[in-house]
Design a protein around this motif. Structure first.
Motif, PDB file in Angstrom:
ATOM      1  N   LEU A 259       0.838  -1.191   0.000  1.00 50.50           N
ATOM      2  CA  LEU A 259       0.000   0.000   0.000  1.00 50.50           C
ATOM      3  C   LEU A 259       0.877   1.246   0.000  1.00 50.50           C
ATOM      4  O   LEU A 259       1.590   1.522   0.971  1.00 50.50           O
ATOM      5  N   LEU A 261       0.437   4.776   0.367  1.00 48.37           N
ATOM      6  CA  LEU A 261      -0.624   5.687   0.803  1.00 48.37           C
ATOM      7  C   LEU A 261      -0.652   6.949  -0.054  1.00 48.37           C
ATOM      8  O   LEU A 261       0.398   7.520  -0.363  1.00 48.37           O
ATOM      9  N   LEU A 278      -5.856   1.757   6.557  1.00 49.53           N
ATOM     10  CA  LEU A 278      -5.012   0.799   7.277  1.00 49.53           C
ATOM     11  C   LEU A 278      -5.853  -0.321   7.886  1.00 49.53           C
ATOM     12  O   LEU A 278      -5.424  -1.477   7.935  1.00 49.53           O
ATOM     13  N   ILE A 290       3.909  -0.994   3.648  1.00 46.49           N
ATOM     14  CA  ILE A 290       3.155   0.254   3.604  1.00 46.49           C
ATOM     15  C   ILE A 290       4.134   1.406   3.412  1.00 46.49           C
ATOM     16  O   ILE A 290       5.136   1.509   4.126  1.00 46.49           O
ATOM     17  N   SER A 292       4.632   5.553   3.199  1.00 52.19           N
ATOM     18  CA  SER A 292       4.008   6.806   3.613  1.00 52.19           C
ATOM     19  C   SER A 292       5.021   7.941   3.511  1.00 52.19           C
ATOM     20  O   SER A 292       6.233   7.712   3.482  1.00 52.19           O
TER      21      SER A 292
END
Length: 326
Positions: A259, A261, A278, A290, A292
């Motif tokens: 992912l 974000l 999430l 993830i 970010s």
């Protein structure tokens, strides 16, 4: 194309048959060193042994990682170049041509020293010495004063072609970072399913497909999905593996997920949306990578994720945090 293993090679009594080992070399830019070390640790199950090399009984195709530069299938070891040359006398390549390459890793030597070591060892081998396009390439390296010699495997780096996509974001994941993220999410190439719920232009999916991983992509942005389909078709992959969908409404379960974000350089990504994504990811997958651009540890913990590893990458002033979670 034939490879070294396709030829009749005799290594004599020094052949290591009881415990095969591989010596890998790696390289990365300092802005991606944390990611490099994190990826190699996941692939091999332990941290690299040196600043630019690691040893493992496990075979990993050097083409998998964007950071691996070579692999020596070690057949002989010695405590000096003279001992290495003596053992090399038991190598018989019959009618095959060969060359010996002293790798630029481990213990460092000057250009002249390296070429000299190659000649010292090469003179003892029974075969046809040939520097350009030999049938067999033998690699050798010294680490901590211990020499190793064996068949050299160099990556073809076909993934570099993925840099020139028809469609891309200026701030999208590079093919190198995307490939490393896939290796973090799926370090073992078995029958696994991978989800990219915010797939953008499909950078992660292309790397996954190139490694034979079953992957699917979703994105809420129709323009992104349109671009992803163009990119997938460009590289010969199934463009039906992506679809327009909000990950919060997605059903099913995947072995792993990546992912990235959403972020906007001109506005703030709402905290509530971030937490909801999430939580949805936690429902969809047991393991996730993830990405970010803001601190995320507290949000990960509050949504039920356990952080296994964390690193950052830099591109100018643009910093990405990468979290490996389960």
């Amino acid at each position: 194309m034939m490879h070294s293993n396709d030829y009749d090679i005799t290594f004599g009594p020094s052949f290591i048959s009881d415990k095969s080992t591989n010596l890998y070399t790696y390289a990365c830019h300092e802005t991606e060193r944390e990611l490099c070390l994190m990826e190699l640790t996941e692939l091999f199950g332990h941290e690299p042994d040196g600043e630019d090399w690691l040893e493992s009984e496990q075979w990993v195709d050097p083409d998998r990682s964007p950071f691996l530069s070579a692999c020596i299938d070690v057949r002989m070891t010695g405590e000096s170049i003279e001992e290495m040359a003596e053992q090399a006398g038991s190598i018989h390549l019959n009618n095959a041509s060969f060359k010996v390459v002293c790798l630029k890793a481990g213990d460092r030597f000057s250009y002249e020293q390296s070429r000299g070591y190659e000649r010292v060892v090469g003179r003892q081998i029974t075969g046809i010495a040939q520097m350009k396009a030999p049938d067999v390439t033998l690699g050798m390296i010294s680490t901590g004063g211990i020499w190793r010699l064996g068949l050299l495997h160099e990556p073809e780096r076909a993934w570099l072609k993925h840099k020139q996509k028809p469609q891309n974001y200026s701030t999208g994941l590079s093919s190198r970072i995307a490939r490393a993220l896939v290796n973090l999410a799926v370090p073992r190439l078995s029958e696994v399913t991978l989800l990219d719920p915010c797939c953008g232009m499909g950078n992660v999916l292309i790397e996954a497909f190139s490694m034979g991983i079953a992957a699917e992509g979703r994105d809420i942005n129709p323009l992104a999905i349109r671009g992803a389909r163009v990119n997938l078709r460009h590289y010969g992959y199934d463009d039906n593996k992506v679809a327009i969908q909000d990950m919060n409404t997605l059903q099913g379960h995947y072995d792993a997920a990546i992912l990235d974000l959403p972020y906007n350089l001109c506005s703030v990504f709402p905290e509530e949306e971030k937490l909801q994504m999430l939580q949805s990811l936690r429902r969809l997958s047991d393991r996730a990578v993830i990405v970010s651009t803001e601190p995320l540890r507290e949000q990960l913990m509050s949504t039920g994720w356990k952080v296994l590893r964390h690193c950052t990458t830099h591109k100018g002033s643009f910093v990405r945090d990468i979290w490996l979670c389960e």
